[in-house]
Write a protein that holds these residues in place. Structure first.
Motif, PDB file in Angstrom:
ATOM      1  N   MET A 147     -11.731  16.617  24.092  1.00 53.73           N
ATOM      2  CA  MET A 147     -11.947  15.566  24.945  1.00 53.73           C
ATOM      3  C   MET A 147     -12.964  15.583  25.924  1.00 53.73           C
ATOM      4  SD  MET A 147      -8.867  13.850  26.963  1.00 53.73           S
ATOM      5  CE  MET A 147      -8.928  14.779  28.479  1.00 53.73           C
ATOM      6  N   PRO A 148     -13.810  14.307  25.978  1.00 51.40           N
ATOM      7  CA  PRO A 148     -15.058  14.550  26.669  1.00 51.40           C
ATOM      8  C   PRO A 148     -14.793  14.698  28.250  1.00 51.40           C
ATOM      9  CG  PRO A 148     -15.117  12.543  25.278  1.00 51.40           C
ATOM     10  CD  PRO A 148     -13.923  13.298  25.239  1.00 51.40           C
ATOM     11  N   LEU A 149     -15.494  15.381  28.910  1.00 52.25           N
ATOM     12  CA  LEU A 149     -15.095  15.620  30.588  1.00 52.25           C
ATOM     13  C   LEU A 149     -15.994  14.576  31.306  1.00 52.25           C
ATOM     14  CD1 LEU A 149     -15.944  19.373  30.622  1.00 52.25           C
ATOM     15  CD2 LEU A 149     -13.702  18.385  31.039  1.00 52.25           C
ATOM     16  N   THR A 150     -15.393  14.244  32.312  1.00 53.23           N
ATOM     17  CA  THR A 150     -15.871  13.279  33.326  1.00 53.23           C
ATOM     18  C   THR A 150     -16.754  14.154  34.276  1.00 53.23           C
ATOM     19  OG1 THR A 150     -14.195  13.569  35.175  1.00 53.23           O
ATOM     20  CG2 THR A 150     -13.843  11.595  33.290  1.00 53.23           C
ATOM     21  N   VAL A 151     -17.764  13.358  35.077  1.00 50.71           N
ATOM     22  CA  VAL A 151     -18.659  14.133  36.052  1.00 50.71           C
ATOM     23  C   VAL A 151     -17.705  14.835  36.968  1.00 50.71           C
ATOM     24  CG1 VAL A 151     -20.369  13.743  37.742  1.00 50.71           C
ATOM     25  CG2 VAL A 151     -20.476  12.523  35.313  1.00 50.71           C
ATOM     26  N   ASP A 152     -16.773  14.140  37.470  1.00 51.05           N
ATOM     27  CA  ASP A 152     -15.890  14.845  38.353  1.00 51.05           C
ATOM     28  C   ASP A 152     -15.234  16.078  37.746  1.00 51.05           C
ATOM     29  OD1 ASP A 152     -16.706  13.013  40.424  1.00 51.05           O
ATOM     30  OD2 ASP A 152     -14.679  11.776  40.217  1.00 51.05           O
ATOM     31  N   GLN A 153     -14.672  15.997  36.526  1.00 53.80           N
ATOM     32  CA  GLN A 153     -13.926  16.993  35.872  1.00 53.80           C
ATOM     33  C   GLN A 153     -15.203  18.132  35.856  1.00 53.80           C
ATOM     34  OE1 GLN A 153     -12.639  15.004  32.495  1.00 53.80           O
ATOM     35  NE2 GLN A 153     -10.685  15.060  33.271  1.00 53.80           N
ATOM     36  N   ILE A 154     -16.175  18.060  35.588  1.00 56.15           N
ATOM     37  CA  ILE A 154     -17.289  19.176  35.480  1.00 56.15           C
ATOM     38  C   ILE A 154     -17.583  19.666  36.617  1.00 56.15           C
ATOM     39  CG2 ILE A 154     -19.786  19.366  35.010  1.00 56.15           C
ATOM     40  CD1 ILE A 154     -19.477  17.186  32.722  1.00 56.15           C
ATOM     41  N   ILE A 155     -17.752  18.935  37.601  1.00 53.72           N
ATOM     42  CA  ILE A 155     -17.797  19.511  39.007  1.00 53.72           C
ATOM     43  C   ILE A 155     -16.683  20.369  39.601  1.00 53.72           C
ATOM     44  CG2 ILE A 155     -18.060  18.817  41.695  1.00 53.72           C
ATOM     45  CD1 ILE A 155     -19.753  16.470  40.663  1.00 53.72           C
ATOM     46  N   ARG A 156     -15.466  19.825  39.171  1.00 54.40           N
ATOM     47  CA  ARG A 156     -14.235  20.566  39.667  1.00 54.40           C
ATOM     48  C   ARG A 156     -14.173  22.046  38.801  1.00 54.40           C
ATOM     49  NH1 ARG A 156     -10.311  17.253  37.837  1.00 54.40           N
ATOM     50  NH2 ARG A 156     -11.096  15.800  39.539  1.00 54.40           N
ATOM     51  N   LEU A 157     -14.519  22.089  37.541  1.00 55.41           N
ATOM     52  CA  LEU A 157     -14.759  23.289  37.050  1.00 55.41           C
ATOM     53  C   LEU A 157     -15.833  24.213  37.567  1.00 55.41           C
ATOM     54  CD1 LEU A 157     -14.594  22.401  33.003  1.00 55.41           C
ATOM     55  CD2 LEU A 157     -13.342  24.309  34.306  1.00 55.41           C
ATOM     56  N   TYR A 158     -16.813  23.738  38.000  1.00 53.56           N
ATOM     57  CA  TYR A 158     -17.647  24.529  38.548  1.00 53.56           C
ATOM     58  C   TYR A 158     -17.198  25.042  39.843  1.00 53.56           C
ATOM     59  CZ  TYR A 158     -21.730  24.605  35.415  1.00 53.56           C
ATOM     60  OH  TYR A 158     -22.503  24.746  34.291  1.00 53.56           O
ATOM     61  N   ARG A 159     -16.582  24.143  40.902  1.00 52.10           N
ATOM     62  CA  ARG A 159     -15.912  24.481  41.911  1.00 52.10           C
ATOM     63  C   ARG A 159     -14.886  25.611  41.816  1.00 52.10           C
ATOM     64  NH1 ARG A 159     -16.326  18.763  45.540  1.00 52.10           N
ATOM     65  NH2 ARG A 159     -18.833  19.292  46.174  1.00 52.10           N
ATOM     66  N   THR A 160     -14.189  25.509  40.859  1.00 51.25           N
ATOM     67  CA  THR A 160     -12.949  26.556  40.643  1.00 51.25           C
ATOM     68  C   THR A 160     -13.360  27.519  39.997  1.00 51.25           C
ATOM     69  OG1 THR A 160     -12.303  25.029  38.829  1.00 51.25           O
ATOM     70  CG2 THR A 160     -11.435  24.546  41.202  1.00 51.25           C
ATOM     71  N   GLU A 161     -13.352  27.162  38.586  1.00 54.85           N
ATOM     72  CA  GLU A 161     -13.639  28.423  37.600  1.00 54.85           C
ATOM     73  C   GLU A 161     -15.108  29.333  37.686  1.00 54.85           C
ATOM     74  OE1 GLU A 161     -11.461  29.786  35.153  1.00 54.85           O
ATOM     75  OE2 GLU A 161     -10.249  28.635  36.145  1.00 54.85           O
ATOM     76  N   GLY A 162     -16.120  28.303  37.977  1.00 54.59           N
ATOM     77  CA  GLY A 162     -17.610  28.640  38.227  1.00 54.59           C
ATOM     78  C   GLY A 162     -17.604  29.590  39.601  1.00 54.59           C
ATOM     79  N   ALA A 163     -16.682  29.286  40.446  1.00 53.38           N
ATOM     80  CA  ALA A 163     -16.957  29.907  41.892  1.00 53.38           C
ATOM     81  C   ALA A 163     -16.364  31.234  41.805  1.00 53.38           C
ATOM     82  CB  ALA A 163     -16.578  28.834  42.815  1.00 53.38           C
ATOM     83  N   VAL A 164     -15.191  31.475  41.180  1.00 53.75           N
ATOM     84  CA  VAL A 164     -14.702  32.671  41.070  1.00 53.75           C
ATOM     85  C   VAL A 164     -15.023  33.607  40.229  1.00 53.75           C
ATOM     86  CG1 VAL A 164     -12.529  31.782  42.172  1.00 53.75           C
ATOM     87  CG2 VAL A 164     -12.638  32.092  39.790  1.00 53.75           C
ATOM     88  N   ARG A 165     -15.522  33.389  39.043  1.00 52.21           N
ATOM     89  CA  ARG A 165     -16.008  34.217  38.029  1.00 52.21           C
ATOM     90  C   ARG A 165     -17.445  34.450  38.547  1.00 52.21           C
ATOM     91  NH1 ARG A 165     -14.695  31.705  32.223  1.00 52.21           N
ATOM     92  NH2 ARG A 165     -12.459  31.414  32.367  1.00 52.21           N
ATOM     93  N   ASP A 166     -17.545  35.727  38.258  1.00 48.55           N
ATOM     94  CA  ASP A 166     -18.797  36.679  38.486  1.00 48.55           C
ATOM     95  C   ASP A 166     -19.829  36.220  37.289  1.00 48.55           C
ATOM     96  OD1 ASP A 166     -20.228  39.991  39.014  1.00 48.55           O
ATOM     97  OD2 ASP A 166     -20.907  37.935  39.565  1.00 48.55           O
ATOM     98  N   GLY A 167     -20.641  35.284  37.369  1.00 50.61           N
ATOM     99  CA  GLY A 167     -21.269  34.869  36.232  1.00 50.61           C
ATOM    100  C   GLY A 167     -22.477  35.839  35.732  1.00 50.61           C
TER     101      GLY A 167
END
Length: 187
Positions: free
Chosen positions: A1-21
């Motif tokens: 399912m396509p992501l909205t811009v807000d969903q993309i940003i939420r992913l980065y702020r949650t999953e992307g903020a805690v994972r040591d990329g």
């Protein structure tokens, strides 16, 4: 399912903020730095969006897997979530940025020497440097040189102290280049 811009940003702020990329920074910091480097280089908004979203596929998989042991194919995993939302000028550099690393390694031993040990391990899992025929095919891709530029920003976007514009700025970039904004389905 396509992501909205807000969903993309939420992913980065949650999953992307805690994972040591990457080394000492999060995936969120890496994405913002990569987009900033694209802007500073004078890239257009579609390539800036690609720079911002190029590693989003890492956030769409379970975190428990040992990244050093497999190629997670993140450049492919993200495509269904962005397809029909963003144009090919955004999607293709994302899809090609791993091959761009393989291309750069085939062209230059000094590029390979500058890669981190983790990036060298992932290169092996991704097929190693491109071979002659693979280089020819890569260069025929419409957005190959955009992917090469993205890859170079990707390599530079690893500073734990670099300050970047925030999500308000990049939300506008994403909205500007989106060809379709999916509606959030009510639960």
């Amino acid at each position: 399912m396509p992501l909205t811009v807000d969903q993309i940003i939420r992913l980065y702020r949650t999953e992307g903020a805690v994972r040591d990329g990457i080394k000492n920074i999060s995936q969120e910091q890496h994405a913002l730095q990569c987009a900033q480097l694209a802007e500073q280089a004078g890239a257009g908004p579609q390539l800036v969006a690609a720079a911002l979203l190029h590693d989003l596929g890492h956030l769409l998989q379970p975190a428990a897997r040992d990244e050093a042991a497999f190629d997670d194919l993140h450049e492919f995993r993200v495509q269904p979530f962005l397809r029909n939302v963003f144009p090919r000028a955004v999607l293709d550099p994302i899809l090609l940025h791993v091959r761009a690393k393989r291309y750069l390694c085939a062209l230059s031993a000094s590029y390979w020497d500058r890669l981190s040990s983790a990036s060298k391990r992932s290169l092996e899992l991704q097929g190693g440097p491109l071979r002659t025929r693979e280089i020819e095919l890569f260069l025929r891709e419409p957005h190959a040189m955009d992917a090469v530029a993205l890859r170079q920003w990707d390599d530079q976007a690893r500073s734990p102290t670099r300050r970047t514009p925030g999500w308000d700025h990049y939300r506008r970039v994403l909205q500007r280049v989106a060809v379709y904004e999916p509606e959030v389905l009510a639960a």
